[in-house]
Scaffold this active site. Structure first.
Site, PDB file in Angstrom:
ATOM      1  N   ASP A   1       0.825  -1.210   0.000  1.00 20.86           N
ATOM      2  CA  ASP A   1       0.000   0.000   0.000  1.00 20.86           C
ATOM      3  C   ASP A   1       0.865   1.268   0.000  1.00 20.86           C
ATOM      4  O   ASP A   1       0.748   2.113   0.899  1.00 20.86           O
ATOM      5  CB  ASP A   1      -0.928   0.039   1.220  1.00 20.86           C
TER       6      ASP A   1
ATOM      7  N   ASP B   1      -4.700  -1.606  17.243  1.00 19.22           N
ATOM      8  CA  ASP B   1      -3.704  -2.013  18.230  1.00 19.22           C
ATOM      9  C   ASP B   1      -2.806  -0.875  18.697  1.00 19.22           C
ATOM     10  O   ASP B   1      -1.910  -1.073  19.517  1.00 19.22           O
ATOM     11  CB  ASP B   1      -2.849  -3.162  17.692  1.00 19.22           C
ATOM     12  N   GLY B   2      -3.018   0.333  18.165  1.00 20.56           N
ATOM     13  CA  GLY B   2      -2.247   1.488  18.617  1.00 20.56           C
ATOM     14  C   GLY B   2      -1.001   1.774  17.809  1.00 20.56           C
ATOM     15  O   GLY B   2      -0.368   2.818  18.000  1.00 20.56           O
TER      16      GLY B   2
ATOM     17  N   GLY C   1     -11.641  -6.494   9.930  1.00 18.34           N
ATOM     18  CA  GLY C   1     -13.036  -6.884   9.983  1.00 18.34           C
ATOM     19  C   GLY C   1     -13.982  -5.809  10.474  1.00 18.34           C
ATOM     20  O   GLY C   1     -15.170  -6.069  10.660  1.00 18.34           O
TER      21      GLY C   1
ATOM     22  N   ASN D   1     -16.317   2.877   4.538  1.00 19.36           N
ATOM     23  CA  ASN D   1     -15.150   2.472   5.316  1.00 19.36           C
ATOM     24  C   ASN D   1     -14.043   3.476   5.051  1.00 19.36           C
ATOM     25  O   ASN D   1     -13.465   3.510   3.959  1.00 19.36           O
ATOM     26  CB  ASN D   1     -14.700   1.060   4.941  1.00 19.36           C
TER      27      ASN D   1
ATOM     28  N   SER E   1     -13.237   1.632   0.988  1.00 15.48           N
ATOM     29  CA  SER E   1     -12.704   0.300   0.717  1.00 15.48           C
ATOM     30  C   SER E   1     -13.762  -0.770   0.943  1.00 15.48           C
ATOM     31  O   SER E   1     -14.206  -0.979   2.066  1.00 15.48           O
ATOM     32  CB  SER E   1     -11.498   0.023   1.629  1.00 15.48           C
TER      33      SER E   1
ATOM     34  N   GLU F   1     -11.213  -0.433  -4.033  1.00 16.65           N
ATOM     35  CA  GLU F   1     -10.568   0.293  -2.946  1.00 16.65           C
ATOM     36  C   GLU F   1      -9.335   0.990  -3.508  1.00 16.65           C
ATOM     37  O   GLU F   1      -9.111   1.019  -4.720  1.00 16.65           O
ATOM     38  CB  GLU F   1     -10.184  -0.659  -1.814  1.00 16.65           C
TER      39      GLU F   1
END
Length: 523
Positions: A71, A124-125, A150, A189, A209, A243
């Protein structure tokens, strides 16, 4: 980045380490300092600089070859170096002086700023997806996506920096906060940002996306944040099939690029890049056949080919050394990643290629020259470049010698001088064929197949053929323009190979016309 079936590659990208340079990741809660915000902007926070955990080469070690990224952002050139940012812990990024040898510079931050993370608490930061970058107001604006697998609760956030070289004293990333977001309940999204500074000075972002629509919304060019924060923006393409959107402007049209197909499955990935165009940035975007991208249309721009599987995340290279807005003023190039390059262990790899345009005004994916033997043809005279060896005519037959009988045979003349560059009608002779091969630093050597001599140039403007020594005067950069023609530029002089009349050659300052452009094709 697609949410489906991506866990495998994410695990590889975030945990695999080569060599040294691994550091202990910082906790998510990062100390930040107040910073002065641009007029009209909310209070900003200084991002604590990070290195992140290694997932590739050691930080600071140059490595020959395109980097393993997923990406990628738009590739930008600034102060003599190319930069690319990618998915990973804290936005990892690389730099290169020539587009061939890349150095991992670390990451933008060790953890997502608290205020941004609060909008996507399931993240998760540290994990950041699909960044994009643009320069304006004397700063780089780096947009990045934050989400979790998800989930459609996502956000695009912004950090800024006046420079990109971590060794520059002015290097400092400043958090500007959330730009756009989705709450998980909307048909949207908010990931995969693509940013464009339009010709009229307005700033726009496209995002979305595989859920609902790809949308375009206007940003404030002073702050980089949403001009109307409560509005989602105009839908421009269905996100049921797409996307990784990006928009560029060319000859009165806006072109919307999106990825179709599945990602993150290695050699089984189905990514392919589609494109449509519109007169207005908010659409409607139609493909070559008149099909609307909102209905799933899109002209195929690039799909899997040879050993390169799943091209995605299109971006047009921006050269801020060439002009303030990044337009190249010369050959156009685009960047992508492949989901799998089968010659590089099936890993996701960056690529930079020529961007060409058809006569109907549609983008065409060019390809870089590979090692091989080529014919080099002048656009001006349509004659081919050759190593011309001057010869004296054969000696006359002595008086009284019987005339030869049998088949007619060529009688070679005697060489009376060294080989010289010449333009002539192509006859498929070895002295009209040229071997092009890497010479280091993004430059190439051009060697005649018949004589074994290399083309060289001097500061006086003369060009000639001599045995290859690796001198700068024998190194050339071949750059393809949107119409397919090549500029052949010398490393030592900066001058370009030029047709001088129907048969001669020289080097001179480049002007974009047929005298300075060449067609390079297989013989």
């Amino acid at each position: 980045m697609q949410l489906k079936s991506c866990l495998g590659i994410a695990a590889v990208m975030l945990s695999t380490t080569q060599g040294v340079g691994q550091v202990t990741p910082a906790p998510r809660h990062v100390a930040i300092q107040a910073a002065v915000a641009p007029a009209g902007a909310p209070a900003a926070a200084q991002v604590k600089q990070g290195v992140g955990r290694g997932f590739g080469p050691a930080v600071g070690v140059p490595v020959l070859g395109m980097p393993f990224v997923h990406d990628p952002s738009t590739v930008v050139r600034f102060r003599g170096r190319y930069y690319v940012f990618s998915t990973g812990r804290g936005v990892p990024f690389y730099s290169s002086p020539d587009g061939e040898t890349w150095t991992r510079e670390g990451s933008v931050f060790p953890a997502i700023p608290d205020a941004v993370h609060a909008s996507v608490p399931k993240n998760d930061g540290v994990g950041v997806w699909a960044p994009d970058i643009v320069r304006m107001n004397g700063e780089f604006y780096l947009y990045y996506a934050v989400s979790s697998w998800g989930s459609f609760q996502s956000a695009v956030a912004l950090v800024t920096n006046p420079v990109l070289d971590p060794k520059d004293p002015a290097y400092k990333w400043t958090d500007r906060g959330v730009v756009v977001s989705s709450d998980g309940k909307e048909d949207l999204n908010a990931i995969d940002p693509g940013v464009i500074l339009a010709p009229d000075g307005t700033l726009w972002i496209c995002y979305g996306s595989y859920h609902g629509s790809i949308r375009v919304t206007q940003l404030d060019p002073k702050t980089g944040l949403a001009l109307r924060p409560r509005e989602l923006g105009a839908p421009v393409a269905t996100a049921r099939e797409s996307e990784a959107a990006d928009i560029i402007f060319h000859d009165d049209y806006y072109y919307l690029f999106v990825d179709h197909g599945s990602c993150c499955k290695g050699k089984n990935s189905e990514y392919n890049i589609r494109v449509g165009r519109a007169k207005a940035i908010t659409g409607p975007y139609l493909d070559k056949h008149g099909d609307a991208m909102e209905q799933g249309g899109g002209l195929l721009f690039l799909a899997a080919h040879d050993h390169r599987i799943g091209p995605g995340h299109f971006g047009r290279v921006l050269d801020y050394d060439a002009s303030p807005d990044g337009s190249l003023g010369g050959p156009e190039r685009f960047s992508i990643h492949y989901e799998a390059d089968l010659t590089r262990g099936g890993r996701s790899v960056l690529d930079i290629r020529p961007l060409l345009w058809s006569v109907e005004g549609w983008p065409v994916a060019g390809d870089n020259l590979t090692d091989g033997t080529y014919q080099i043809v002048s656009r001006q005279s349509e004659n081919s470049m050759e190593a011309h060896i001057p010869t004296a005519p054969p000696r006359p037959r002595p008086a009284g010698t019987p005339a030869p009988t049998g088949p007619v045979q060529d009688v070679p003349g005697d060489s009376i001088g060294p080989a010289a560059l010449h333009l002539s009608r192509y006859l498929a002779l070895d002295n009209q064929k040229w071997t092009i091969a890497p010479a280091g630093g993004g430059f190439l050597k051009i060697v005649n197949l018949g004589t074994g001599d290399a083309i060289g140039a001097s500061t006086s403007g003369a060009v000639g053929l001599t045995a290859y020594t690796g001198a700068d005067g024998q190194m050339w950069r071949l750059e393809q323009f949107p119409d397919g023609g090549f500029r052949i530029r010398n490393k030592a002089t900066g001058l370009c190979l030029t047709a001088a009349g129907a048969e001669g050659l020289t080097v001179s300052e480049f002007v974009r016309n047929d005298l300075h452009l060449w067609t390079i094709t297989t013989p």
